[in-house]
Design a protein around this motif. Structure first.
Motif, PDB file in Angstrom:
ATOM      1  N   TRP A   1       7.076 -19.197  25.150  1.00 37.13           N
ATOM      2  CA  TRP A   1       6.670 -20.233  24.196  1.00 37.13           C
ATOM      3  C   TRP A   1       5.332 -20.805  24.633  1.00 37.13           C
ATOM      4  N   PRO A   2       4.198 -20.333  24.127  1.00 36.62           N
ATOM      5  CA  PRO A   2       4.064 -19.337  23.052  1.00 36.62           C
ATOM      6  C   PRO A   2       4.172 -17.924  23.624  1.00 36.62           C
TER       7      PRO A   2
ATOM      8  N   PRO B   1       9.267 -15.569  19.909  1.00 39.36           N
ATOM      9  CA  PRO B   1       9.008 -16.930  20.395  1.00 39.36           C
ATOM     10  C   PRO B   1      10.319 -17.704  20.497  1.00 39.36           C
ATOM     11  N   VAL B   2      10.576 -18.282  21.653  1.00 37.94           N
ATOM     12  CA  VAL B   2      11.804 -19.078  21.844  1.00 37.94           C
ATOM     13  C   VAL B   2      11.400 -20.422  22.433  1.00 37.94           C
ATOM     14  N   GLU B   3      11.747 -21.495  21.748  1.00 37.26           N
ATOM     15  CA  GLU B   3      11.436 -22.832  22.254  1.00 37.26           C
ATOM     16  C   GLU B   3      12.350 -23.143  23.435  1.00 37.26           C
ATOM     17  N   PRO B   4      11.858 -23.935  24.410  1.00 38.36           N
ATOM     18  CA  PRO B   4      12.661 -24.220  25.604  1.00 38.36           C
ATOM     19  C   PRO B   4      14.062 -24.732  25.286  1.00 38.36           C
ATOM     20  N   GLU B   5      14.200 -25.583  24.263  1.00 42.76           N
ATOM     21  CA  GLU B   5      15.542 -26.138  23.975  1.00 42.76           C
ATOM     22  C   GLU B   5      16.483 -25.082  23.383  1.00 42.76           C
ATOM     23  N   ASN B   6      15.942 -23.926  22.987  1.00 45.67           N
ATOM     24  CA  ASN B   6      16.798 -22.874  22.419  1.00 45.67           C
ATOM     25  C   ASN B   6      17.072 -21.734  23.393  1.00 45.67           C
TER      26      ASN B   6
ATOM     27  N   HIS C   1       9.727 -20.263  30.678  1.00 37.56           N
ATOM     28  CA  HIS C   1      11.196 -20.158  30.760  1.00 37.56           C
ATOM     29  C   HIS C   1      11.759 -19.624  32.078  1.00 37.56           C
TER      30      HIS C   1
END
Ligand code: NAP
Length: 279
Positions: free
Chosen positions: A9-10, A37-42, A64
């Motif tokens: 991310w990104p 793309p994976v956001e930290p909260e996901n 991550h």
């Protein structure tokens, strides 16, 4: 069809799809390797659902790597020394995590300078971030007598000493030129010198003429540090090699074939970074 991917991310800058896509084609494997793309909260949800989504595993990049270490169910000893994961794979339905950055760095170094012996020698590592941690660990496992870690924020160099012990010597950023004398290896692991970032200011006056100088920055392919060291007659190793070699074990874990880093692969990725690249 075997699926793998890289998450971050990104993530749009990652060249891993180019590398794995090259090997998939070369080996005629029915597989895919995508960028997600994976956001930290996901992150936890994404890794927890990897198997159900049909993935054999994934690469994990900034930001991550540490969080992924906490999420995976199994790790190896070397990865536990780092507390950071860059490669995830599914075995027996469970999520395993490992880190291939250190071996990628060493394999790249050895492929370019096969005669280099690190045992009992000193290294200078500029930077104390995630990449530095994997490299310092790998160098100590090669039996280096001292690794001087020079970092802008002194606390992070100190943390590496606490993590890996007394062979790590924290050095203040202002003193970086003074510790080069008897180093067999100098490594830039900071983002300085990278396209879009400030340059690395390093006076090479005291550089040991026998030292191998390597930069893990690979955009541009040849940084000013490498050019300056080459001009002094030092052997240099480019950062792209580490990127290619760190990918080998992941590909083997997911797709079942151990790929080889060839000149042709190097040139293929180098041309993506610099369209004017010529060997
Ligand atoms: N070739 C490869 O396969 C490979 C693999 C991984 C990373 N890399 C590259 O290596 C670099 C570092 O990655 P990373 O994951 O370790 O990043 P990171 O954890 O964010 O660490 C960045 C490092 O750069 C230092 N730094 C940043 N700006 C600076 C400045 N203006 N002056 C002095 N030091 C500065 C930081 O010092 P502070 O602690 O003081 O902030 C820190 O030591 C990136 O360019 C990345 O693309 C290459």
């Amino acid at each position: 069809m075997i699926k793998a991917c890289v998450i971050g991310w990104p993530i749009s800058h990652s060249r891993s799809p180019l590398i794995h896509g090259y090997w998939l084609k070369q080996h005629g494997i029915d597989g895919s390797y995508s960028r997600i793309p994976v956001e930290p909260e996901n992150l936890a949800t994404f890794l927890g659902g990897l198997k159900e989504a049909g993935f054999a595993g994934c690469n994990v990049t900034l930001p991550h790597k540490e969080q992924a270490f906490d999420i995976v169910q199994h790790t190896d000893e070397s990865t536990r020394r780092l507390g950071a994961v860059n490669t995830v794979f599914i075995r027996g339905g469970e999520i395993h995590g490992t880190n291939t950055d250190g071996e990628g760095f060493l394999d790249s170094l050895k492929s370019k300078v096969p005669a280099l012996s690190l045992n009992g020698q000193r290294a200078v590592v500029l930077g104390a971030g995630g990449a530095a941690m994997a490299i310092v660990n790998a160098l100590l496992l090669q039996g280096m007598s001292e690794v001087a870690v020079v970092n802008r924020s002194p606390g992070k160099a100190e943390q590496l000493r606490l993590r890996f012990g007394g062979k790590v010597r924290p050095v203040l950023w202002q003193q970086r030129a003074d510790v080069l004398d008897d180093a067999a290896l100098v490594v830039n692991t900071t983002s300085l010198g990278m396209k879009g970032q400030p340059g690395l200011e390093l006076d090479l006056f005291r550089l040991n003429p026998q030292a191998v100088v390597t930069d893990i920055v690979y955009t541009p392919l040849r940084t000013r540090l490498l050019e300056d060291a080459s001009a002094r007659g030092n052997v240099t190793v480019e950062g792209l090699g580490m990127l290619l070699h760190q990918a080998v074990r992941g590909f083997e874990l997911w797709f079942g074939v151990r790929p080889v880093v060839t000149d042709e692969l190097h040139d293929f990725v180098a041309r993506d970074i610099d369209p004017d690249y010529a060997r």
